[in-house]
Design an enzyme around this catalytic site. Structure first.
Site, short mmCIF file in Angstrom:
data_model
loop_
_atom_site.label_atom_id
_atom_site.label_comp_id
_atom_site.label_asym_id
_atom_site.label_seq_id
_atom_site.Cartn_x
_atom_site.Cartn_y
_atom_site.Cartn_z
N ASP A 96 3.51 8.40 -1.50
CA ASP A 96 3.07 7.10 -1.00
C ASP A 96 2.95 7.18 0.52
O ASP A 96 3.90 7.57 1.20
CB ASP A 96 4.14 6.07 -1.39
CG ASP A 96 3.58 4.70 -1.64
OD1 ASP A 96 2.67 4.30 -0.90
OD2 ASP A 96 4.07 4.02 -2.56
N ASP A 197 -0.94 2.94 0.87
CA ASP A 197 -0.46 1.56 0.83
C ASP A 197 -1.42 0.61 1.57
O ASP A 197 -1.87 0.94 2.68
CB ASP A 197 0.92 1.55 1.52
CG ASP A 197 1.64 0.22 1.38
OD1 ASP A 197 1.88 -0.19 0.24
OD2 ASP A 197 1.98 -0.38 2.41
N GLU A 248 -4.34 1.32 -2.44
CA GLU A 248 -3.91 -0.03 -2.84
C GLU A 248 -4.75 -1.03 -2.06
O GLU A 248 -4.69 -1.07 -0.83
CB GLU A 248 -2.43 -0.23 -2.53
CG GLU A 248 -1.93 -1.53 -3.11
CD GLU A 248 -0.68 -2.08 -2.44
OE1 GLU A 248 0.04 -2.85 -3.07
OE2 GLU A 248 -0.44 -1.76 -1.26
N HIS A 322 6.13 -1.84 -8.56
CA HIS A 322 7.37 -2.30 -7.94
C HIS A 322 7.22 -3.65 -7.24
O HIS A 322 8.20 -4.15 -6.68
CB HIS A 322 7.84 -1.24 -6.95
CG HIS A 322 6.84 -1.05 -5.84
ND1 HIS A 322 5.60 -0.48 -6.07
CD2 HIS A 322 6.87 -1.39 -4.54
CE1 HIS A 322 4.91 -0.48 -4.94
NE2 HIS A 322 5.66 -1.02 -3.99
N ASP A 323 6.02 -4.21 -7.23
CA ASP A 323 5.80 -5.53 -6.60
C ASP A 323 5.55 -6.61 -7.64
O ASP A 323 5.37 -7.78 -7.28
CB ASP A 323 4.56 -5.50 -5.69
CG ASP A 323 4.72 -4.57 -4.50
OD1 ASP A 323 5.85 -4.38 -4.05
OD2 ASP A 323 3.69 -4.05 -4.02
O1 TEU Z 1 2.18 -4.10 -1.14
C1 TEU Z 1 1.21 -4.89 -0.58
C2 TEU Z 1 1.17 -6.22 -1.05
O2 TEU Z 1 0.14 -6.82 -0.79
C3 TEU Z 1 2.30 -6.83 -1.80
O3 TEU Z 1 3.53 -6.55 -1.31
C4 TEU Z 1 2.08 -8.27 -1.73
O4 TEU Z 1 2.18 -8.68 -0.41
C5 TEU Z 1 3.06 -9.06 -2.49
O5 TEU Z 1 3.21 -8.58 -3.76
C6 TEU Z 1 2.47 -10.44 -2.48
O6 TEU Z 1 3.23 -11.28 -3.15
C7 TEU Z 1 2.48 -2.90 -0.54
C8 TEU Z 1 3.69 -2.31 -1.19
O7 TEU Z 1 3.41 -2.04 -2.53
C9 TEU Z 1 4.84 -3.25 -1.01
O8 TEU Z 1 5.99 -2.85 -1.70
C10 TEU Z 1 5.10 -3.37 0.48
O9 TEU Z 1 6.07 -4.34 0.70
C11 TEU Z 1 3.84 -3.74 1.24
O10 TEU Z 1 2.71 -3.00 0.85
C12 TEU Z 1 4.03 -3.48 2.71
O11 TEU Z 1 4.06 -2.11 2.95
#
Ligand code: TEU
Length: 549
Positions: A96, A197, A248, A322-323
């Site tokens: 990542d 990311d 992403e 993971h989000d």
């Molecule tokens: O995620 C980007 C992202 O857009 C999500 O975190 C989103 O903001 C959230 O789900 C909205 O509710 C990436 C990574 O996957 C995340 O874990 C990080 O926190 C984020 O980037 C920042 O690097």
């Protein structure tokens, strides 16, 4: 060349995967110890979320040093061992890469704050509009203003995420060169995949107030994005045909993705987009409580399937990461049809045109966290919004209920290996609580069970290897207006695949409008060999994958 279309990727969130030394944190050695399990599932790649040195304000997406491994995860030797052991099992690693921002503890930012102009220009510092008013009204994705005031400069810096995640200035060629160096460093370590990311946010456009929204339209899919991706491709991973990449893409558009993941564009192999996971939002507002909109879900997935194919571009297909909340809690039915609905959701995703991603524990039907107290949550986004919701006037209880539904921690609870203490994740005290349902949802009880969710995922992966139609076939949406059926067809070299699913817990009737006789059922979640008529009655959460030569 690696054919990423035929591959399946397994995502590991190392912090919650397996703790080999009892400190309550998952680690790299823990991943190595569990490689046999992953191999058994049959995946081709492991995507590992960040394990670089980081203060962990955003669980490693705040990188302090891109070249070193956080000691809490282990050492470079551990990484190399993992890489070797994975290779022995035919599994490649995807790392990542977080390049929209660094941690504020990164030495570049530290030097910037000291006033070193070279490094100040690595980030985005701007004057306020007037005293106390930030340069624009943009909002951070984690809540609040996207600008932080630095008194010594009388300027603000941009952070689209947490205040400890300052955005990098990609306009600066020196920044881009540093980033290329980092990618090459990991390529030299034998890494064969990269996930970038929020990479569609790296090119900022004009710095203007957004009178219609939170600012995202000024920096999403920005003016130089394709130039930057092509340059990164050309100077790093593009030199090795074996490497696969995924970007992403936050709040992106189809048109942009035709280029990001277009066959002849030389940008990325594929893209993650998220529109299909906003069907339980209100517009762009995530922190609400509304039922998911099935028709919208279907329409979005179908549109992306057809349009990306028409433009010869490639999707990553997924429900979980993971989000995101756990899919069986989100679109399935844990109470009554846990196993059936988990299998149905798996089949829907794995037979689409695209490379499927499985997030750790999804293959076991893991559910949302069972947290009852706000103190159990660790995620910065959840905790910020818990406060913001109350500031808007919601009661503590309602704010908590919304967090319970949407929190990113729903997917970050420890992997459930067995029914013992902490699901067998750690001998120590876990950094985040384990779901009590590890007593009945766990790997140990599923790996050898022919009827388990794990075995169902394994069979789906086998089917992809056995039947080229799954990776290569054309896509045709079916039952577009049906309120409960999710169906589609795939075509390849005269063969046909028919994927028919009931998204709900009651029987439904569906007229396919064509004969279903002559198809064999490759896989399903009820005992069904073949279908005689064009009309079929689907059982609760039924899925069937039909095939005809
Ligand atoms: O995620 C980007 C992202 O857009 C999500 O975190 C989103 O903001 C959230 O789900 C909205 O509710 C990436 C990574 O996957 C995340 O874990 C990080 O926190 C984020 O980037 C920042 O690097």
């Amino acid at each position: 060349m690696t054919d990423f279309r035929k591959s399946v990727i397994y995502q590991i969130y190392p912090k919650s995967f397996y703790d080999s030394n009892g400190d309550g944190w998952g680690d790299l050695k823990g991943v190595t110890e569990k490689l046999d399990y992953i191999q058994k599932l049959g995946v081709d790649y492991i995507w590992m979320t960040p394990f670089y040195v980081s203060p962990q304000n955003d669980n490693g997406y705040d990188v302090e040093d891109y070249y070193r491994i956080d000691p809490r995860y282990g050492t470079m030797d551990d990484f190399e061992e993992l890489s070797r052991e994975a290779q022995k099992r035919g599994i490649k690693l995807m790392l990542d890469m977080v390049f929209n921002h660094t941690s504020s503890r990164h030495q570049w930012f530290q030097k910037a704050l000291e006033g070193d102009l070279k490094y100040k220009n690595f980030y985005i510092f701007k004057k306020g509009q007037e005293k106390g008013v930030p340069p624009t009204n943009w909002e951070s994705k984690f809540g609040g203003s996207a600008w932080e005031y630095v008194e010594s400069f009388d300027e603000y810096y941009l952070h689209l995420f947490d205040v400890t995640q300052p955005d990098l200035n990609w306009e600066n060629e020196e920044v881009r060169k540093e980033i290329q160096k980092i990618v090459r460093f990991w390529m030299e370590k034998g890494v064969k995949g990269f996930r970038f990311d929020v990479v569609n946010l790296i090119s900022k456009g004009e710095y203007l107030d957004d009178h219609e929204g939170d600012g995202r339209r000024f920096y999403t899919d920005g003016p130089n994005i394709h130039k930057y991706l092509k340059e990164l491709n050309e100077t790093t991973f593009g030199t090795d045909a074996e490497i696969i990449t995924v970007g992403e893409m936050s709040s992106t558009s189809l048109e942009s993705c035709y280029r990001y993941a277009g066959e002849d564009e030389h940008e990325l192999s594929m893209v993650f987009s998220f529109h299909h996971l906003k069907v339980d939002f209100m517009g762009n507002e995530k922190w609400v409580m509304v039922p998911f909109d099935f028709k919208k879900l279907k329409k979005i997935l179908f549109d992306w399937q057809t349009h990306m194919a028409q433009h010869r571009a490639w999707n990553a297909v997924f429900w979980c990461n993971h989000d995101q909340p756990r899919v069986v809690s989100r679109f399935g039915n844990v109470e009554k049809y846990w196993k059936k609905s988990a299998k149905m959701l798996a089949a829907v995703i794995h037979c689409l045109r695209g490379t499927p991603y499985i997030y750790q524990g999804e293959e076991l039907g893991m559910t949302n966290a069972d947290f009852t107290d706000i103190s159990q949550y660790k995620d910065v986004e959840s905790l910020n919004h818990y406060q913001i919701l109350q500031d808007k006037g919601l009661s503590e209880d309602n704010a908590k209920r919304i967090v319970q539904i949407h929190s990113r921690d729903n997917s970050r609870t420890p992997m459930q290996w067995n029914s013992g203490g902490n699901g067998g994740f750690t001998q120590g005290s876990p950094w985040i609580g384990c779901n009590k349902n590890c007593s009945w949802i766990n790997a140990e009880s599923q790996v050898e069970d022919e009827d388990s969710i794990f075995t169902f995922y394994k069979k789906l992966i086998e089917l992809r290897k056995q039947y080229d139609i799954i990776a290569m076939g054309d896509f045709e949406p079916k039952a577009q207006e049906h309120p409960a059926v999710f169906a589609y067809k795939r075509y390849y070299e005269g063969k046909q695949l028919y994927v028919i699913n009931n998204f709900y817990g009651n029987e439904v009737c569906w007229d396919a409008g064509e004969e279903l006789e002559g198809y064999v059922c490759l896989l399903g979640n009820y005992d069904r060999q073949e279908i005689k008529d064009r009309e079929v009655t689907l059982k609760p959460y039924e899925t069937m994958i039909l095939y005809k030569e």
